[in-house]
Design a protein around this motif. Structure first.
Motif: not given
Length: 171
Positions: A51, A55-56, A74, A118-121, A148-151
């Motif tokens: 991860y 993300s964390f 979120y 997973g949509n925090l970005y 840096t939050t999601k690939q």
């Protein structure tokens, strides 16, 4: 303390010839084997979680403050991003944007269902795009946070860099 349906199976070992995905019975058998010897992770189970730090780390201060439901974190970021967008978008298009955001089941479901967090970005991508002509530093910081939050956000980076080049040139 997990369940067999939450593991990521790999196509190695007993799953080498299994395509496209192992059956529930196969996963249950592997899980039963893994429970007997928890110190030895079977090669069929992904054991190295990858991860991105954002993300964390973005949620860490909220967890420290006692917010244990990550959906609330979120939602805070999501609503803050939407509020910034509503504030920045020209008045002619503001109502349309609000309407589209309100009827977007994908956005609301990803936040409040708890199934796909997973949509925090998304709010960071939105702010990076909207702030590009107004506040370059904010735009770049938000794009950095998004990647840096999601690939998945990395797919937006080449287009962002092209837009950045078209807008500002080589400065």
């Amino acid at each position: 303390n997990g369940t067999y349906d939450r593991v990521t199976p790999l196509r190695v070992g007993s799953f080498y010839d299994v395509f496209p995905y192992p059956t529930e019975t196969q996963l249950q058998q592997l899980w039963d084997k893994a429970i007997k010897t928890p110190s030895q992770v079977p090669p069929e189970i992904e054991s190295r979680v990858c991860y991105p730090a954002g993300s964390f780390l973005l949620a860490a201060p909220f967890v420290f403050l006692g917010i244990s439901d990550i959906r609330i974190v979120y939602a805070i970021f999501f609503l803050a991003g939407l509020a910034y967008a509503v504030w920045i978008i020209p008045k002619k298009k503001r109502l349309l944007f609000i309407g589209v955001a309100l009827i977007s089941l994908e956005l609301w479901n990803s936040i409040f269902s708890g199934g796909e967090l997973g949509n925090l970005y998304f709010p960071f991508l939105l702010i990076a795009w909207l702030a590009l002509n107004r506040n370059l530093r904010l735009s770049v910081i938000c794009m950095g946070i998004a990647v840096t939050t999601k690939q998945t956000a990395w797919f937006f980076l080449p287009f962002y860099l092209i837009l950045l080049f078209k807008t500002y040139g080589t400065k």
